[in-house]
Design a protein around this motif. Structure first.
Motif, PDB file in Angstrom:
ATOM      1  N   ARG A 242       4.900   8.512   4.550  1.00 21.27           N
ATOM      2  CA  ARG A 242       4.698   7.073   4.388  1.00 21.27           C
ATOM      3  C   ARG A 242       5.092   6.671   2.961  1.00 21.27           C
ATOM      4  O   ARG A 242       5.744   5.671   2.728  1.00 21.27           O
ATOM      5  CB  ARG A 242       3.208   6.782   4.585  1.00 21.27           C
ATOM      6  CG  ARG A 242       2.876   5.525   5.325  1.00 21.27           C
ATOM      7  CD  ARG A 242       1.385   5.543   5.592  1.00 21.27           C
ATOM      8  NE  ARG A 242       0.689   4.725   4.611  1.00 21.27           N
ATOM      9  CZ  ARG A 242       0.371   3.444   4.804  1.00 21.27           C
ATOM     10  NH1 ARG A 242       0.670   2.865   5.935  1.00 21.27           N
ATOM     11  NH2 ARG A 242      -0.233   2.752   3.870  1.00 21.27           N
TER      12      ARG A 242
ATOM     13  N   GLN B  83       0.810  -1.232   0.000  1.00 16.43           N
ATOM     14  CA  GLN B  83       0.000   0.000   0.000  1.00 16.43           C
ATOM     15  C   GLN B  83       0.837   1.272   0.000  1.00 16.43           C
ATOM     16  O   GLN B  83       0.528   2.235   0.691  1.00 16.43           O
ATOM     17  CB  GLN B  83      -0.953  -0.015   1.188  1.00 16.43           C
ATOM     18  CG  GLN B  83      -1.914  -1.170   1.048  1.00 16.43           C
ATOM     19  CD  GLN B  83      -2.948  -1.207   2.140  1.00 16.43           C
ATOM     20  OE1 GLN B  83      -2.771  -0.620   3.205  1.00 16.43           O
ATOM     21  NE2 GLN B  83      -4.018  -1.907   1.890  1.00 16.43           N
TER      22      GLN B  83
ATOM     23  N   ALA C  37      -1.610   8.687  -0.353  1.00 18.45           N
ATOM     24  CA  ALA C  37      -1.876   7.260  -0.554  1.00 18.45           C
ATOM     25  C   ALA C  37      -2.622   7.020  -1.864  1.00 18.45           C
ATOM     26  O   ALA C  37      -2.458   5.981  -2.504  1.00 18.45           O
ATOM     27  CB  ALA C  37      -2.688   6.717   0.613  1.00 18.45           C
ATOM     28  N   LYS C  38      -3.432   8.008  -2.276  1.00 22.02           N
ATOM     29  CA  LYS C  38      -4.201   7.839  -3.509  1.00 22.02           C
ATOM     30  C   LYS C  38      -3.390   8.179  -4.761  1.00 22.02           C
ATOM     31  O   LYS C  38      -3.678   7.674  -5.834  1.00 22.02           O
ATOM     32  CB  LYS C  38      -5.444   8.738  -3.474  1.00 22.02           C
ATOM     33  CG  LYS C  38      -6.506   8.229  -2.523  1.00 22.02           C
ATOM     34  CD  LYS C  38      -7.729   9.107  -2.612  1.00 22.02           C
ATOM     35  CE  LYS C  38      -8.837   8.602  -1.705  1.00 22.02           C
ATOM     36  NZ  LYS C  38      -9.917   9.574  -1.621  1.00 22.02           N
TER      37      LYS C  38
ATOM     38  N   GLY D 216      -7.528  17.030   2.839  1.00 20.98           N
ATOM     39  CA  GLY D 216      -7.442  15.867   3.723  1.00 20.98           C
ATOM     40  C   GLY D 216      -6.102  15.177   3.646  1.00 20.98           C
ATOM     41  O   GLY D 216      -5.186  15.641   2.959  1.00 20.98           O
ATOM     42  N   GLU D 217      -5.989  14.055   4.357  1.00 24.77           N
ATOM     43  CA  GLU D 217      -4.680  13.408   4.479  1.00 24.77           C
ATOM     44  C   GLU D 217      -4.531  12.196   3.558  1.00 24.77           C
ATOM     45  O   GLU D 217      -3.510  11.521   3.581  1.00 24.77           O
ATOM     46  CB  GLU D 217      -4.450  12.979   5.931  1.00 24.77           C
ATOM     47  CG  GLU D 217      -5.190  11.719   6.336  1.00 24.77           C
ATOM     48  CD  GLU D 217      -6.082  11.904   7.545  1.00 24.77           C
ATOM     49  OE1 GLU D 217      -6.489  13.051   7.828  1.00 24.77           O
ATOM     50  OE2 GLU D 217      -6.364  10.893   8.187  1.00 24.77           O
ATOM     51  N   ASP D 218      -5.547  11.903   2.756  1.00 26.21           N
ATOM     52  CA  ASP D 218      -5.468  10.661   1.980  1.00 26.21           C
ATOM     53  C   ASP D 218      -4.844  10.821   0.598  1.00 26.21           C
ATOM     54  O   ASP D 218      -4.648   9.846  -0.114  1.00 26.21           O
ATOM     55  CB  ASP D 218      -6.865  10.030   1.852  1.00 26.21           C
ATOM     56  CG  ASP D 218      -7.875  10.980   1.219  1.00 26.21           C
ATOM     57  OD1 ASP D 218      -7.496  12.127   0.894  1.00 26.21           O
ATOM     58  OD2 ASP D 218      -9.044  10.580   1.059  1.00 26.21           O
ATOM     59  N   LYS D 219      -4.494  12.048   0.200  1.00 27.16           N
ATOM     60  CA  LYS D 219      -3.984  12.253  -1.157  1.00 27.16           C
ATOM     61  C   LYS D 219      -2.676  11.508  -1.445  1.00 27.16           C
ATOM     62  O   LYS D 219      -2.551  10.904  -2.502  1.00 27.16           O
ATOM     63  CB  LYS D 219      -3.825  13.747  -1.469  1.00 27.16           C
ATOM     64  CG  LYS D 219      -5.152  14.501  -1.542  1.00 27.16           C
ATOM     65  CD  LYS D 219      -6.035  13.997  -2.661  1.00 27.16           C
ATOM     66  CE  LYS D 219      -7.428  14.595  -2.595  1.00 27.16           C
ATOM     67  NZ  LYS D 219      -8.230  14.123  -1.456  1.00 27.16           N
TER      68      LYS D 219
ATOM     69  N   ALA E 183       1.162  10.956   6.402  1.00 27.35           N
ATOM     70  CA  ALA E 183       0.690  10.282   5.189  1.00 27.35           C
ATOM     71  C   ALA E 183       1.663  10.508   4.027  1.00 27.35           C
ATOM     72  O   ALA E 183       1.937   9.599   3.243  1.00 27.35           O
ATOM     73  CB  ALA E 183      -0.699  10.789   4.825  1.00 27.35           C
TER      74      ALA E 183
END
Lengths: 118, 230
Positions: free
Chosen positions: B185, A84, B149-150, B144-147, B182
Motif C-alpha cells: 500500500r 494515509q 502505515a506507521k 503485526g501488519e500496521d508497521k 500493508a
C-alpha cells in the motif's frame, strides 16, 4: 527522538546561514516539512527550544509549514493527494510511483539581527 | 532582517554519504543498509547468511548499536570477512559521518558486499542515507501488519522487505498476505521475501537476490537504490 535528530541537523544549517549573512542573532525560522517526514510540529518546537540554547538561534521562533503528500499518476497524469500513505490513484487505481511533493525537509527563511559593522 | 533561503536540512549528511558512495564505487562494492525494529532479527539474519554463504561471498559488516559490542562478536564468530562496531552513544541511528571514519583502512577491495546493520529503529535510520545501494527492511511477523502505515518512509525507501520469523505464524492471529498488502500500500511493487532465520525457510531466495546484486555491482551497474528524494 526523530525530531531531535532533525533539529540537530537544522541547528548546523542555521549556524552556517547566519554566518553567511552576518547575523549575530537569529529570531525566527521557517522550516518546510513534507508529510512523508512525519514530523510533529509541537515536538519539533520543544526539541528546538532545548537544543538551541547557547547557539545563535537561542529563543528563536520556529515556524513549521507542512507540505501535503502528492504524487503523479502515470496512467491518468493527474497529480493526486496521497491519503494515509496509500500510493494508489483514487481515480484509476494505478500505483503512484512519482512523488511530487511531501518529502521536503528544508529551511526556507531566517530572520535575525545584523551585527554592527566595525 | 529577513533572509530567504532554500536549504535541505539533511544536506550535510547527503554530502558525506556521497563521499562514502564514491569510495564504494571505486571498489564496486555492494552496500546494504539493513534496518528494522529492535529484535526483528537483523543480527540473526547476518549470522545465518554468513554461515550459509561461507566460501561463496566475502561479506563485511558494520554494526551500529547504541552500546555494547555483542553483535560484532556474533557476526565475527559467524564468519564475517571484516567487522567494525560503531557505538552511537545515545544516537538512535547511523549517519554518513559515523560510517566515514569506519571505512578508513577497511579492506573494501577484499569484500563482495558490505552490510551496515543500523540501530534498531524504524524512524530515524530511514532519514539518514549512508551511501548505500539499497535499504533493506526486516520486519518480524510478530510486529503485526500496521508497521508500514506507521513508518511509511522506511517502507517506501527500502528496495527489499524481508518478513522474518514465519515459523511463528501457526501461533499468531496474522496472515502473511495482510503484511504484504500493508507494505505494498505504501510501496506498490516492493520486493518482499518471507523468511525464517531459525528454520532457514525462504533464505535461498534472499541469497539469490544478494548474489545477483553483488554481480550487478561488479559489472559496474549503477546504483539501484533511491536517494532520499523522489
Amino acid at each position: 527522538m526523530h525530531e531531535t535528530s532533525i533539529i540537530e541537523e537544522l541547528l548546523e544549517v542555521v549556524r552556517r546561514t547566519a554566518e553567511e549573512n552576518g547575523l549575530v542573532r537569529v529570531t525566527g525560522l521557517v522550516v518546510r516539512a513534507g508529510e512523508m517526514r512525519a514530523v510533529v510540529p509541537e515536538l519539533m518546537r520543544e526539541a528546538f527550544a532545548v537544543m538551541s540554547r547557547d547557539t545563535v538561534a537561542e529563543g528563536a521562533a520556529l515556524e513549521i509549514e507542512l507540505v501535503p503528500l502528492k504524487a503523479r499518476c502515470r496512467a491518468c497524469q493527474r497529480v493526486v493527494r496521497v491519503q494515509q500513505f496509500a500510493f494508489f490513484c483514487p481515480r484509476c487505481g494505478q500505483a503512484l510511483s512519482e512523488i511530487v511533493s511531501g518529502k521536503e525537509l528544508d529551511l526556507v527563511q531566517v530572520t535575525g539581527d545584523k551585527g554592527d559593522s566595525p | 532582517m529577513k533572509v530567504t533561503v532554500l536549504k535541505d536540512i539533511l544536506d550535510a549528511n547527503h554530502q558525506v554519504a556521497a563521499q562514502n558512495r564514491a569510495l564504494f564505487d571505486r571498489h564496486r562494492l555492494l552496500v546494504l543498509n539493513l534496518m528494522s525494529s529492535p529484535g526483528a532479527g537483523k543480527t540473526a539474519l547476518l549470522e545465518r547468511t554468513l554461515r550459509d554463504l561461507r566460501g561463496k561471498l566475502r561479506i563485511g559488516v558494520i554494526e551500529g548499536d547504541i552500546q555494547t559490542t555483542l553483535d560484532a562478536r556474533r557476526v565475527e564468530r559467524a564468519g564475517a570477512a571484516w567487522v567494525h562496531q560503531i557505538n552511537t552513544r545515545g544516537a538512535c541511528h547511523l549517519d554518513a559521518g559515523m560510517i566515514a571514519p569506519a571505512l578508513v583502512g577497511a579492506p573494501l577491495g577484499r569484500l563482495d558486499a558490505l552490510v551496515i546493520e543500523n540501530v534498531g529503529n524504524l524512524v530515524c535510520p530511514a532519514e539518514f542515507v549512508v551511501g548505500e545501494d539499497h535499504k533493506v527492511v526486516l520486519a518480524a511477523v510478530t510486529e503485526g501488519e500496521d508497521k508500514p502505515a506507521k513508518y511509511p518512509l522506511m517502507f517506501r525507501e527500502s528496495s527489499l522487505l524481508l518478513v522474518n520469523k514465519i515459523d511463528l505464524l501457526p501461533h499468531l492471529d496474522i496472515e502473511l498476505s495482510a503484511i504484504h498488502k500493508a507494505a505494498r500500500r505504501v510501496h506498490p511493487g516492493l520486493r518482499i521475501l518471507d523468511i525464517s532465520c531459525r528454520t532457514g525457510e525462504g533464505l535461498p531466495a534472499f541469497y539469490e537476490w544478494l548474489t545477483s546484486q553483488v554481480q550487478r555491482r561488479r559489472q559496474g551497474a549503477k546504483r539501484g537504490g533511491k536517494r532520499t528524494r523522489a
